[in-house]
Design a protein around this motif. Structure first.
Motif, PDB file in Angstrom:
ATOM      1  N   ALA A 117       0.830  -1.201   0.000  1.00 23.71           N
ATOM      2  CA  ALA A 117       0.000   0.000   0.000  1.00 23.71           C
ATOM      3  C   ALA A 117       0.868   1.256   0.000  1.00 23.71           C
ATOM      4  O   ALA A 117       0.581   2.229  -0.710  1.00 23.71           O
ATOM      5  N   ALA A 118       1.944   1.230   0.788  1.00 21.29           N
ATOM      6  CA  ALA A 118       2.846   2.389   0.839  1.00 21.29           C
ATOM      7  C   ALA A 118       3.498   2.651  -0.510  1.00 21.29           C
ATOM      8  O   ALA A 118       3.785   3.800  -0.865  1.00 21.29           O
ATOM      9  N   LEU A 119       3.725   1.596  -1.271  1.00 26.49           N
ATOM     10  CA  LEU A 119       4.370   1.706  -2.576  1.00 26.49           C
ATOM     11  C   LEU A 119       3.364   1.910  -3.710  1.00 26.49           C
ATOM     12  O   LEU A 119       3.773   2.089  -4.861  1.00 26.49           O
ATOM     13  N   ASN A 120       2.057   1.848  -3.387  1.00 25.16           N
ATOM     14  CA  ASN A 120       1.036   1.853  -4.445  1.00 25.16           C
ATOM     15  C   ASN A 120       1.350   0.778  -5.475  1.00 25.16           C
ATOM     16  O   ASN A 120       1.322   1.013  -6.694  1.00 25.16           O
ATOM     17  N   ALA A 121       1.679  -0.416  -4.977  1.00 23.88           N
ATOM     18  CA  ALA A 121       2.165  -1.487  -5.843  1.00 23.88           C
ATOM     19  C   ALA A 121       1.250  -2.700  -5.780  1.00 23.88           C
ATOM     20  O   ALA A 121       0.521  -2.913  -4.805  1.00 23.88           O
ATOM     21  N   GLU A 122       1.323  -3.502  -6.839  1.00 20.14           N
ATOM     22  CA  GLU A 122       0.652  -4.801  -6.896  1.00 20.14           C
ATOM     23  C   GLU A 122       1.733  -5.870  -7.025  1.00 20.14           C
ATOM     24  O   GLU A 122       2.528  -5.840  -7.971  1.00 20.14           O
ATOM     25  N   TYR A 123       1.761  -6.796  -6.080  1.00 17.89           N
ATOM     26  CA  TYR A 123       2.810  -7.805  -6.084  1.00 17.89           C
ATOM     27  C   TYR A 123       2.705  -8.777  -7.261  1.00 17.89           C
ATOM     28  O   TYR A 123       3.709  -9.321  -7.707  1.00 17.89           O
ATOM     29  N   PRO A 185      14.664  -3.830  -9.625  1.00 13.38           N
ATOM     30  CA  PRO A 185      14.028  -2.870  -8.716  1.00 13.38           C
ATOM     31  C   PRO A 185      13.851  -3.437  -7.314  1.00 13.38           C
ATOM     32  O   PRO A 185      13.584  -4.630  -7.131  1.00 13.38           O
ATOM     33  N   ALA A 186      14.014  -2.564  -6.338  1.00 11.17           N
ATOM     34  CA  ALA A 186      13.848  -2.943  -4.935  1.00 11.17           C
ATOM     35  C   ALA A 186      13.328  -1.727  -4.168  1.00 11.17           C
ATOM     36  O   ALA A 186      13.293  -0.608  -4.691  1.00 11.17           O
ATOM     37  N   ALA A 187      12.911  -1.954  -2.949  1.00 14.21           N
ATOM     38  CA  ALA A 187      12.480  -0.844  -2.097  1.00 14.21           C
ATOM     39  C   ALA A 187      12.677  -1.220  -0.644  1.00 14.21           C
ATOM     40  O   ALA A 187      12.604  -2.400  -0.275  1.00 14.21           O
ATOM     41  N   ILE A 188      12.935  -0.219   0.164  1.00 16.02           N
ATOM     42  CA  ILE A 188      12.969  -0.356   1.621  1.00 16.02           C
ATOM     43  C   ILE A 188      11.830   0.500   2.158  1.00 16.02           C
ATOM     44  O   ILE A 188      11.742   1.690   1.856  1.00 16.02           O
ATOM     45  N   VAL A 189      10.940  -0.117   2.919  1.00 16.81           N
ATOM     46  CA  VAL A 189       9.817   0.625   3.500  1.00 16.81           C
ATOM     47  C   VAL A 189       9.930   0.549   5.022  1.00 16.81           C
ATOM     48  O   VAL A 189       9.876  -0.525   5.610  1.00 16.81           O
ATOM     49  N   TYR A 190      10.108   1.706   5.619  1.00 16.56           N
ATOM     50  CA  TYR A 190      10.275   1.824   7.068  1.00 16.56           C
ATOM     51  C   TYR A 190       8.921   2.083   7.718  1.00 16.56           C
ATOM     52  O   TYR A 190       8.202   3.008   7.343  1.00 16.56           O
ATOM     53  N   LYS A 191       8.536   1.224   8.665  1.00 20.20           N
ATOM     54  CA  LYS A 191       7.326   1.381   9.470  1.00 20.20           C
ATOM     55  C   LYS A 191       6.097   1.699   8.610  1.00 20.20           C
ATOM     56  O   LYS A 191       5.428   2.726   8.775  1.00 20.20           O
ATOM     57  N   ALA A 192       5.804   0.795   7.695  1.00 22.55           N
ATOM     58  CA  ALA A 192       4.655   0.972   6.804  1.00 22.55           C
ATOM     59  C   ALA A 192       3.378   1.193   7.598  1.00 22.55           C
ATOM     60  O   ALA A 192       3.109   0.477   8.570  1.00 22.55           O
ATOM     61  N   TRP A 194       2.587   3.483   9.651  1.00 26.83           N
ATOM     62  CA  TRP A 194       2.766   4.310  10.845  1.00 26.83           C
ATOM     63  C   TRP A 194       2.875   5.785  10.410  1.00 26.83           C
ATOM     64  O   TRP A 194       3.200   6.072   9.258  1.00 26.83           O
ATOM     65  N   PRO A 195       2.672   6.721  11.317  1.00 23.58           N
ATOM     66  CA  PRO A 195       2.851   8.138  10.954  1.00 23.58           C
ATOM     67  C   PRO A 195       4.250   8.444  10.432  1.00 23.58           C
ATOM     68  O   PRO A 195       4.430   9.319   9.582  1.00 23.58           O
ATOM     69  N   GLU A 196       5.244   7.720  10.924  1.00 18.94           N
ATOM     70  CA  GLU A 196       6.632   7.969  10.515  1.00 18.94           C
ATOM     71  C   GLU A 196       7.071   7.126   9.314  1.00 18.94           C
ATOM     72  O   GLU A 196       8.275   7.026   9.017  1.00 18.94           O
ATOM     73  N   GLU A 197       6.119   6.537   8.592  1.00 19.78           N
ATOM     74  CA  GLU A 197       6.429   5.735   7.409  1.00 19.78           C
ATOM     75  C   GLU A 197       7.354   6.487   6.442  1.00 19.78           C
ATOM     76  O   GLU A 197       7.164   7.670   6.177  1.00 19.78           O
ATOM     77  N   ARG A 198       8.340   5.750   5.906  1.00 19.86           N
ATOM     78  CA  ARG A 198       9.228   6.300   4.892  1.00 19.86           C
ATOM     79  C   ARG A 198       9.467   5.236   3.829  1.00 19.86           C
ATOM     80  O   ARG A 198       9.640   4.061   4.141  1.00 19.86           O
ATOM     81  N   VAL A 199       9.495   5.664   2.581  1.00 19.04           N
ATOM     82  CA  VAL A 199       9.643   4.758   1.442  1.00 19.04           C
ATOM     83  C   VAL A 199      10.888   5.136   0.654  1.00 19.04           C
ATOM     84  O   VAL A 199      11.068   6.305   0.287  1.00 19.04           O
TER      85      VAL A 199
END
Length: 251
Positions: A117-123, A185-192, A194-199
């Motif tokens: 959801a944080a990435l607006n992605a479909e696996y 392509p890869a991604a790191i999603v921190y605390k998905a 949460w208010p402090e989420e970072r992508v």
């Protein structure tokens, strides 16, 4: 009754309706304090006994459950995400069964769903990947030999990698050895969620430096695969030229 409840990925309003109701009714709550959003504890009744399991052993957790059961109280064991993924619930159940203490599980939204959801992605994209591998790097907790990371990577499927943020250098090497390229392509999603989420979007080759540059050392998920790219085929289900049970193909 012991209720194992999935707390969801972080945002307190992403717990299920059933999980919310159980928290509101609980006499005792034992929550995974290092991972569960404490905002969820505001659902508890004032007289509810609350225990943070972060500093407890398995035996201490079971002892609290056993006493609550003897006192006729209902316990919620609150796990992050969905309890069936890295929740260590089986070992709890196996100790409760011989004591004839009944239990049930309420599923939760897993963090890998929150990451998508944080990435607006479909696996799962047609002609890109139709499988998702949920796994982790071997660290202090081993993994079965046949599930070694490079073997998992050899499938070329979408990967959601838990509990591995502190092992990104060896993770990168394992992914490359398995067949991914430096440019995958890869991604790191921190605390998905949460208010402090970072992508942080990156590639397999830049995973370690991306984490270093952004001071990400824990509480993040790594996802890898072509689903993060821009090429895919449309779904057949909604293709005007495709006939199925509910619709004839357009001519």
């Amino acid at each position: 009754m012991i209720n194992f409840v999935g707390a969801g990925p972080g945002a307190p309003d992403l717990i299920t309706v059933r999980g919310q109701k159980l928290l509101q009714e609980a006499d005792v709550i034992i929550y995974a304090g290092s991972l569960v959003n404490p905002e969820l504890l505001k659902l508890a009744r004032p007289e509810c006994d609350i225990y943070n399991s972060a500093g407890m052993t398995l035996e201490e957790v079971i002892a609290v459950m056993e006493k609550a059961e003897a006192d006729g109280k209902m316990t919620v064991r609150l796990h992050t995400g969905d309890p069936s993924l890295y929740g260590a619930i089986r070992e709890q159940m196996d100790l409760l069964e011989p004591k004839n203490i009944s239990f049930q599980v309420t599923p939760g939204v897993s963090s890998f769903c929150g990451v998508a959801a944080a990435l607006n992605a479909e696996y799962t994209l047609p002609n890109v990947s139709q499988s998702v591998i949920i796994t982790r790097m071997e660290g202090r907790t081993p993994v079965p030999e046949k599930e070694e990371m490079s073997l998992m990577a050899s499938h070329g499927a979408t990967m959601a990698i838990f509990l591995s943020t502190g092992l990104l250098e060896p993770l990168k090497e394992k992914l490359l050895a398995g067949g991914y390229t430096e440019e995958t392509p890869a991604a790191i999603v921190y605390k998905a969620t949460w208010p402090e989420e970072r992508v942080f979007r990156c590639t397999v080759g830049t995973l370690p430096e991306t984490a270093r540059e952004n001071n990400i050392t824990k509480t993040a998920m790594i996802v890898v695969g072509g689903f993060l790219g821009n090429s895919y085929e449309r779904s057949k289900l909604y293709d005007p030229g495709f006939t199925h049970e509910f619709r004839e193909a357009s001519k």
